[in-house]
Write a protein that holds these residues in place. Sequence first.
Motif, PDB file in Angstrom:
ATOM      1  N   GLN A  32       2.962  -0.218   2.846  1.00 44.84           N
ATOM      2  CA  GLN A  32       3.328   0.747   1.803  1.00 44.84           C
ATOM      3  C   GLN A  32       2.066   1.267   1.125  1.00 44.84           C
ATOM      4  O   GLN A  32       1.161   0.504   0.791  1.00 44.84           O
ATOM      5  CB  GLN A  32       4.289   0.107   0.806  1.00 44.84           C
ATOM      6  N   THR A  47       5.515  -5.441   2.943  1.00 45.40           N
ATOM      7  CA  THR A  47       6.701  -6.257   2.719  1.00 45.40           C
ATOM      8  C   THR A  47       7.173  -6.765   4.075  1.00 45.40           C
ATOM      9  O   THR A  47       7.161  -6.015   5.064  1.00 45.40           O
ATOM     10  CB  THR A  47       7.811  -5.468   2.002  1.00 45.40           C
ATOM     11  N   LEU A  80      16.298  -2.186   1.526  1.00 46.98           N
ATOM     12  CA  LEU A  80      15.205  -2.604   0.659  1.00 46.98           C
ATOM     13  C   LEU A  80      15.303  -1.834  -0.653  1.00 46.98           C
ATOM     14  O   LEU A  80      15.566  -0.626  -0.657  1.00 46.98           O
ATOM     15  CB  LEU A  80      13.844  -2.353   1.310  1.00 46.98           C
ATOM     16  N   ASP A  81      15.119  -2.529  -1.764  1.00 41.60           N
ATOM     17  CA  ASP A  81      15.049  -1.864  -3.068  1.00 41.60           C
ATOM     18  C   ASP A  81      13.703  -1.165  -3.196  1.00 41.60           C
ATOM     19  O   ASP A  81      12.661  -1.737  -2.857  1.00 41.60           O
ATOM     20  CB  ASP A  81      15.195  -2.890  -4.195  1.00 41.60           C
ATOM     21  N   ALA A  98      11.116   0.166  -5.827  1.00 38.36           N
ATOM     22  CA  ALA A  98      10.753   0.103  -7.243  1.00 38.36           C
ATOM     23  C   ALA A  98      10.081   1.401  -7.687  1.00 38.36           C
ATOM     24  O   ALA A  98       9.682   2.235  -6.863  1.00 38.36           O
ATOM     25  CB  ALA A  98       9.823  -1.083  -7.488  1.00 38.36           C
ATOM     26  N   THR A 155       6.924   0.109  -4.385  1.00 41.60           N
ATOM     27  CA  THR A 155       6.980  -1.104  -3.567  1.00 41.60           C
ATOM     28  C   THR A 155       8.413  -1.406  -3.136  1.00 41.60           C
ATOM     29  O   THR A 155       9.376  -1.081  -3.836  1.00 41.60           O
ATOM     30  CB  THR A 155       6.393  -2.310  -4.312  1.00 41.60           C
ATOM     31  N   LEU A 156       8.514  -2.054  -1.988  1.00 44.48           N
ATOM     32  CA  LEU A 156       9.802  -2.369  -1.386  1.00 44.48           C
ATOM     33  C   LEU A 156      10.098  -3.860  -1.486  1.00 44.48           C
ATOM     34  O   LEU A 156       9.202  -4.691  -1.322  1.00 44.48           O
ATOM     35  CB  LEU A 156       9.809  -1.973   0.095  1.00 44.48           C
ATOM     36  N   THR A 157      11.377  -4.181  -1.725  1.00 51.07           N
ATOM     37  CA  THR A 157      11.823  -5.574  -1.744  1.00 51.07           C
ATOM     38  C   THR A 157      13.069  -5.701  -0.878  1.00 51.07           C
ATOM     39  O   THR A 157      14.078  -5.035  -1.148  1.00 51.07           O
ATOM     40  CB  THR A 157      12.161  -6.038  -3.168  1.00 51.07           C
ATOM     41  N   PRO A 158      13.036  -6.529   0.189  1.00 49.19           N
ATOM     42  CA  PRO A 158      14.208  -6.668   1.065  1.00 49.19           C
ATOM     43  C   PRO A 158      15.427  -7.196   0.313  1.00 49.19           C
ATOM     44  O   PRO A 158      15.311  -8.071  -0.552  1.00 49.19           O
ATOM     45  CB  PRO A 158      13.735  -7.656   2.124  1.00 49.19           C
ATOM     46  N   ALA A 159      16.585  -6.659   0.668  1.00 47.52           N
ATOM     47  CA  ALA A 159      17.851  -7.111   0.094  1.00 47.52           C
ATOM     48  C   ALA A 159      18.759  -7.583   1.233  1.00 47.52           C
ATOM     49  O   ALA A 159      18.344  -8.395   2.051  1.00 47.52           O
ATOM     50  CB  ALA A 159      18.482  -5.994  -0.723  1.00 47.52           C
TER      51      ALA A 159
END
Length: 330
Positions: A147, A164, A195-196, A198, A202-206
């Motif tokens: 990213q 990520t 992925l969320d 933000a 930035t990405l956060t896996p869900a």
Amino acid sequence: MNTLVLVANAGDGTISTLRQADASLEEVTISQVGDGCNAFVVDHARDLVYAAVGDGVVTLRLDRNSGALTEVSRRGDTGPLVSLDLAHDGMVLAGASYHDGHATAWPVADGSLSDPVGRAEHANAHCVVVVGRFAYVASLGEDLVAQFVIGTDAALTPLDPATTAAPEGSGPRHIAVTSPNAYLVTEFSAEAIRLDVAGDGTLTPAESVRFDDPAAGLAHSRFGADPRAEHLRWGADVHVAGDFLLCSERTGSTITSISLDQQGRLREVAAVTAVPTQPRGFGVSHDGSLVVAVGERSSDAVLFRVETDGKLTELDRAQVGAKARWVRFV
């Protein structure tokens, strides 16, 4: 309403121009572009098409009346690219190279690429997607999504964190982003992963959902395997169509519709639809109501309507070139 659909044909180095009107799809013309014509991206404001060919990128001007593509410029030293996207209102082009393992960005002026500025090394980079000032690169070889901030000067500046992670051995392949959600499909495990996104990009896996057809009985794939010969999962492309996430799988030649809730979270598989053989790519209309699917082992482009229950209903077919890989509504 008449809409043009472009299809890149890697087998004969052409781009087919199709016309979609209501429930019909017809071939308009076919333009010679260059050997290995693969990924392309459209600058809608300028009617320019940037297409990856061989070791370069060719810029073409689209005549919306005739459907013809006329070469504007060509840069032959980019290396082989499998994904392209535009940033900053068409002033920057970003590309991903699977074979050379990098993402690169070039400034663009009047359709011509200047010398590259941004570059990031990631094994088997398979997709680059730009959303606003952020760029995301799926690395199949490293099981991650990198990213970046992509600058107006074409610089690629890693975010914090710079990557990520995806599940080990999953093979991240293509990404679709409709903030605040991003959707990643994997090649080896045939998973759709939400992925969320933000505010800082930035990405956060869900959550995740498998999208291969259960009736096909496909096994988990791996790097270097022959999915067709070994009957393995072979995920490919992903797009959002209204209330559904659509994902293509090549061994079973299907597109799976996964329901999305009001927040864009993944729910259950709503439908699995047979499509042209080995669907490496497909396109979704701007309003999300229609799909054009092609296959690397088919000479047909098929127009589908996305029903309210997620099923894809075939409306019409048109001829395209050999080894069709990439589709865009323009």
